[in-house]
Write an enzyme that holds these catalytic residues in place. Structure first.
Site, mmCIF file in Angstrom:
data_model
loop_
_atom_site.group_PDB
_atom_site.id
_atom_site.type_symbol
_atom_site.label_atom_id
_atom_site.label_comp_id
_atom_site.label_asym_id
_atom_site.label_seq_id
_atom_site.Cartn_x
_atom_site.Cartn_y
_atom_site.Cartn_z
ATOM 1 N N SER A 1 44.935 30.892 42.983
ATOM 2 C CA SER A 1 44.033 31.735 42.179
ATOM 3 C C SER A 1 43.400 30.960 41.021
ATOM 4 C CB SER A 1 44.842 32.913 41.606
ATOM 5 O OG SER A 1 45.790 32.432 40.654
ATOM 6 N N GLY B 1 48.180 33.982 33.781
ATOM 7 C CA GLY B 1 49.074 33.738 34.907
ATOM 8 C C GLY B 1 48.277 33.369 36.151
ATOM 9 N N ASP C 1 47.213 38.225 33.449
ATOM 10 C CA ASP C 1 47.598 37.591 34.706
ATOM 11 C C ASP C 1 46.424 37.543 35.688
ATOM 12 O OD1 ASP C 1 48.982 36.505 36.765
ATOM 13 O OD2 ASP C 1 50.477 38.109 36.945
ATOM 14 N N HIS C 2 45.997 36.352 35.996
ATOM 15 C CA HIS C 2 44.875 36.147 36.933
ATOM 16 C C HIS C 2 45.371 36.015 38.378
ATOM 17 C CE1 HIS C 2 41.405 33.760 38.673
ATOM 18 N NE2 HIS C 2 40.749 34.682 38.003
ATOM 19 N N SER C 3 46.677 36.125 38.604
ATOM 20 C CA SER C 3 47.212 35.910 39.948
ATOM 21 C C SER C 3 46.891 37.103 40.847
ATOM 22 C CB SER C 3 48.708 35.640 39.884
ATOM 23 O OG SER C 3 49.405 36.771 39.447
#
Ligand code: NAG
Ligand code: NAG
Ligand code: NAG
Ligand code: NAG
Ligand code: NAG
Length: 357
Positions: free
Chosen positions: A133, A156, A296-298
């Site tokens: 990601s 994240g 959180d970018h996940s």
């Protein structure tokens, strides 16, 4: 004069062939691993404060472990696995793709391309697929060294690496004609292009031209674990999770994705399987940490009743209904046991409040 025992001589001359696989956090070849890069300010210490710490797991790690060092180190799982790209890649083939490519590569952001990020690295025997990601990552091979981009420190990020034999790469290539990635660096000699059809199409920017606009295939890792790849082209025109995945996996899904964009899709319980937006993530005590989905970018999802976990490309928002992308799923007990407890809170359907079980 003493002569060398031929067996001993053979042993002395034998140079271990470095097999191209994912490498674990202790430097050992592994069949697959997951790295969860933690958001900044997730603990004491400079590395945790600046967002360079991570959690690591593979089949034999007994769940999440603290990452061996900084995510920026070429000795950790991610850096070690990608190392061949920055050494002598003359015998290898690779594709680096990212809808947000590293700036120096010269490639442009093209929003018609798939919302998808990853690395394929292979030799004549096989290699790995790294699904991730991370924007502007990894550096193009002209950079001559592995590094972690400054822009991806704060939030994240998730990275799933799976080692596959060569036979699986034509199926992966075919999936990529659906996800329609922006390839910003590649090497694909004729020998590979013939053995692994579709990869050349992908490099040239070709994509599927007729429906169905989605495709699912089973992939078998080098050690024999089964993964299921889900891929959609933009014309699929629906959310990956509520429009396909939940039904295909036959389970409710809790989905962690980037919530700081426009047109976020709310939790959806209109079908048999419910799709719930995760709002809080927490690693097990005492180490933790806990953080909000807004940090959180996940992009991953878990079936709360088991046994599925997927790590992939897609958020839940209106724009990405019209973009290519996918996710890589598996029903592996070690993976599910690691991800299932991470979900601390989610949005119930039709309500604005957050649900804490
Ligand atoms: C890279 O490896 C190939 C064969 O393995 C070798 O012929 C070549 O000289 C190497 N190049 C460098 C720069 O080390
Ligand atoms: C990662 O390491 C490189 C080389 O040591 C360094 O230039 C870069 O600033 C580091 N990046 C981060 C995010 O610390
Ligand atoms: C729920 O998901 C389905 C499939 O993506 C979609 O057609 C429907 O509009 C969604 N419902 C709501 C209320 O968002
Ligand atoms: C594509 O997605 C639909 C759900 O939207 C599903 O019913 C169908 O089986 C999928 N097609 C393939 C080829 O996987
Ligand atoms: C959620 O909040 C929005 C804006 O505050 C409001 O318009 C909407 O009616 C609320 N929905 C529910 C189900 O409470």
């Amino acid at each position: 004069m003493a002569t060398l025992n031929p067996m001993l001589l053979a042993a002395l001359l034998w140079v271990p062939v470095r097999t191209l696989t994912c490498y674990g956090d202790s430097g050992q070849p592994v069949d697959w691993f997951v790295v969860y890069k933690l958001p900044a300010q997730s603990g004491p210490g400079k590395a945790a404060q600046s967002g360079l710490r991570y959690k690591y797991m593979d089949k034999d790690s007994g769940g999440w472990r603290d990452g061996a060092g900084s995510i920026n180190s070429s000795a950790g799982a991610v850096g070690r696995s990608l190392l061949p790209l920055y050494q002598n890649a003359s015998q290898l083939a690779f594709l680096l793709y990212n809808d947000q490519p590293p700036k120096p590569s010269g490639a442009q952001d093209l929003s018609s391309r798939g919302h998808t990020k990853g690395v394929l690295l292979l030799d004549q025997e096989g290699g790995f697929w790294l699904v991730h990601s991370v924007p502007r990552f990894p550096p193009p091979t002209s950079s001559a060294a592995y590094s972690w981009p400054f822009n991806a420190q704060t939030y994240g990020q998730t990275l799933l690496c799976v080692s596959f034999p060569l036979t699986q790469f034509w199926k992966i290539g075919r999936q990529l004609t659906y996800t329609y990635p922006l390839v910003y660096d590649h090497k694909l000699d004729v020998a590979f292009a013939q053995k692994v059809p579709y990869l050349e199409d992908v490099v040239k920017g070709h994509h599927v031209l007729h429906g169905p606009w989605n495709s699912s295939v089973t992939l078998t890792s080098k050690a024999g674990d089964t993964f299921q790849s889900f891929a959609k082209f933009g014309k699929f025109g629906d959310d990956l999770y509520s429009g396909w995945l939940a039904e295909a996996l036959g389970s409710n899904l809790q989905v962690q994705f980037w919530q700081n964009s426009h047109g976020i899709l709310p939790s959806n319980c209109s079908r048999d399987q419910h799709v719930l937006d995760v709002t809080q993530i927490a690693f097990p005590e005492p180490a933790g940490p806990a953080f909000s989905a807004t940090e959180d970018h996940s992009k991953w999802c878990v079936a709360p009743e088991g046994p599925w976990v997927c790590v992939g490309d897609m958020n839940r928002n209106l724009r990405e209904e019209q973009r290519g992308g996918g996710t890589l799923c598996a029903q592996l007990p070690a993976l599910w046991k690691a991800f299932q407890p991470l979900v601390k809170a989610w949005k119930p359907c039709g309500e604005n409040r957050t649900f804490f079980p």
